[in-house]
Design an enzyme around this catalytic site. Structure first.
Site, short mmCIF file in Angstrom:
data_model
loop_
_atom_site.label_atom_id
_atom_site.label_comp_id
_atom_site.label_asym_id
_atom_site.label_seq_id
_atom_site.Cartn_x
_atom_site.Cartn_y
_atom_site.Cartn_z
CG PHE A 1 -1.82 1.37 1.05
CD1 PHE A 1 -3.01 1.07 0.22
CD2 PHE A 1 -1.41 2.40 1.75
CE1 PHE A 1 -3.87 2.19 0.37
CE2 PHE A 1 -2.40 3.34 2.00
CZ PHE A 1 -3.68 3.37 0.99
CG ASP B 1 5.65 3.62 1.57
OD1 ASP B 1 5.74 4.29 2.48
OD2 ASP B 1 4.68 3.49 0.82
CE LYS C 1 0.40 5.63 7.51
NZ LYS C 1 -1.24 5.93 7.64
N1 PLP Z 1 2.44 4.46 2.43
C1 PLP Z 1 2.27 3.55 3.27
C2 PLP Z 1 3.23 2.45 3.91
C3 PLP Z 1 1.24 3.81 4.07
O1 PLP Z 1 0.85 3.03 5.14
C4 PLP Z 1 0.33 4.68 3.81
C5 PLP Z 1 -1.01 5.12 4.65
O2 PLP Z 1 -1.62 4.07 5.15
C6 PLP Z 1 0.55 5.59 2.74
C7 PLP Z 1 1.71 5.49 2.09
C8 PLP Z 1 -0.27 6.72 2.17
O3 PLP Z 1 -0.19 7.95 3.23
P1 PLP Z 1 -1.34 8.92 3.29
O4 PLP Z 1 -2.54 8.20 3.45
O5 PLP Z 1 -0.69 10.07 4.27
O6 PLP Z 1 -1.19 9.55 1.66
#
Ligand code: PLP
Length: 396
Positions: free
Chosen positions: A136, A221, A250
């Site tokens: 994700f 990520d 986050k």
């Molecule tokens: N990357 C990862 C690993 C995530 O867990 C998330 C959100 O849960 C995102 C990207 C996306 O982040 P945002 O919701 O701040 O766009």
């Protein structure tokens, strides 16, 4: 007469996701209160965003101080908080350059743009990104394409080209998918939304070695795993595999919208005009980010998380022993999932909510916890007591 907030929401919003049946109005530390004054332990945390819990004094103080001074200026001028945060991040990581944005998806978009430009300039136009099934990376068009969930991208075709998917935790699959067009491997060190999937200890090291051998970039990520969540400041430290590019959000802001991507100098190919943002890195958010990251580093929060992680693992292991429908427990630090033998994740989560614990059914058959990194052992005990009360109701 009290307002029916849930009815108003039902009338006004696109229903893009399912909400838990609770209206939260106040938070402090690991605890939140609903509109009726009922208290809950928040082990969902934003999700995984509230590194220091709700309304931590350093966050509130940074917001108040900076709001009275300078909230926003454009990135066409210099502002001090973002430079201070850049300095702090670069001093405490393996990277040389940073770009600030507002969210995880934006951080990933920027990272992919940077990599694509590097591919054009340094690698004969290579553009293909290998990412993982069940990953994700956010909800923009490119990120649902990079992400490993068909359901999230299918409605939006045609999708941007150049993304291929392989099973997670399978370095041979990455090797087989690599060709002359391959530019980068793009992974979460631990898959969060995919169900807290923890790879083998040497997976990322092997991926790193493969990227080196083929001169392709490794992009990690760490939107969910960064800033102490796994027991290290960054999860790449846990696995001994430094990426070329890292993406963050986050936990960096403990509740304020802030994201970033950082890169090593050799792939820092952006030039003026290549990328930009109005709000990314504004003084208000970066002042908070600086306060949060300083607090995490100065108070050795990652070490504390590692210790608490061992405790959580023991508590979950005892649930696995006691309940035969609990079939797997996985995680690191303060990101954990417990898997059931059938799709009772939502039902268990709703019962926990009734009992005063906010958790998350990350998969139909799994419940995840990502509490604040400041959670106490007593609060963890309280949460586990609720789980122990609820789970027997689901014995088959
Ligand atoms: N990357 C990862 C690993 C995530 O867990 C998330 C959100 O849960 C995102 C990207 C996306 O982040 P945002 O919701 O701040 O766009």
């Amino acid at each position: 007469m009290t307002t029916d907030w849930r009815a108003l929401e039902a009338r006004y919003f696109f229903h893009t996701g399912k909400r838990m049946p609770v209206v939260l109005v106040r938070g402090q530390g690991t605890r939140v209160w609903d509109e009726n004054g009922k208290a809950y332990l928040d082990f969902f945390g934003g999700p995984a965003a509230l590194s220091l819990g709700h309304c931590h004094p350093v966050v509130v103080q940074a917001l108040v101080d900076q709001a009275q001074k300078l909230i926003h200026v454009s990135n066409a001028v210099y502002s001090i908080p973002q430079i201070q945060l850049a300095h702090l991040l670069i001093q405490n990581s393996a990277f040389d350059r940073v770009f600030f944005c507002n969210s995880g998806a934006e951080a990933n978009e920027g990272a992919i743009k940077l990599a694509r430009k590097w591919g054009k300039e340094k690698k004969n136009g290579a553009y293909e990104i290998i990412s993982a099934e069940n990953s994700f990376h956010g909800r923009t068009l490119a990120m649902v394409t990079a992400g490993g969930t068909e359901r999230y991208r299918a409605p939006y075709a045609p999708l941007p080209p150049g993304f291929v998917h392989v099973p997670f935790n399978d370095v041979d699959a990455i090797k087989r998918a690599t060709n002359d067009r391959t530019l980068a491997v793009f992974l979460e060190p631990i898959q969060g939304e995919g169900g807290v999937n923890v790879p083998d200890d040497d997976y990322l090291r092997q991926v790193r070695a493969w990227c080196d051998e083929r001169d392709i970039l490794l992009i990690l990520d760490e939107v969910q795993t960064g800033f102490g969540r796994t027991g290290k400041l960054f999860a790449y430290e846990l696995y001994g595999a430094e990426p070329d590019i890292i993406t963050l959000a986050k936990g960096i802001g403990s509740g304020v919208p802030l994201g970033a991507f950082m890169a090593k100098e050799h792939c820092a190919v952006f030039e003026p005009g290549d990328h930009g943002t109005t709000y990314g890195g504004n003084p208000l958010m970066t002042r908070v980010g600086h306060a949060v990251v300083s607090y995490i580093i100065e108070n050795n929060i990652p070490d504390r998380v590692a210790d608490l992680g061992e405790y959580v693992q023991r508590r979950f292991a005892s649930l696995e022993d006691r309940f035969d429908f609990v079939v797997d427990v996985r995680g690191k630090g303060l990101i954990w999932a417990v898997q059931f033998d059938r799709d009772i994740g939502e039902a268990v989560t709703l019962r926990c909510l009734e009992e005063g614990l906010i958790a998350n059914n990350v998969r139909p058959n799994a419940l995840r916890i990502t509490p604040p990194l400041t959670v106490t052992e007593e609060e963890l005990d309280e949460g586990f007591a609720i789980l122990e009360r609820v789970l027997p109701e689901f014995a088959s």
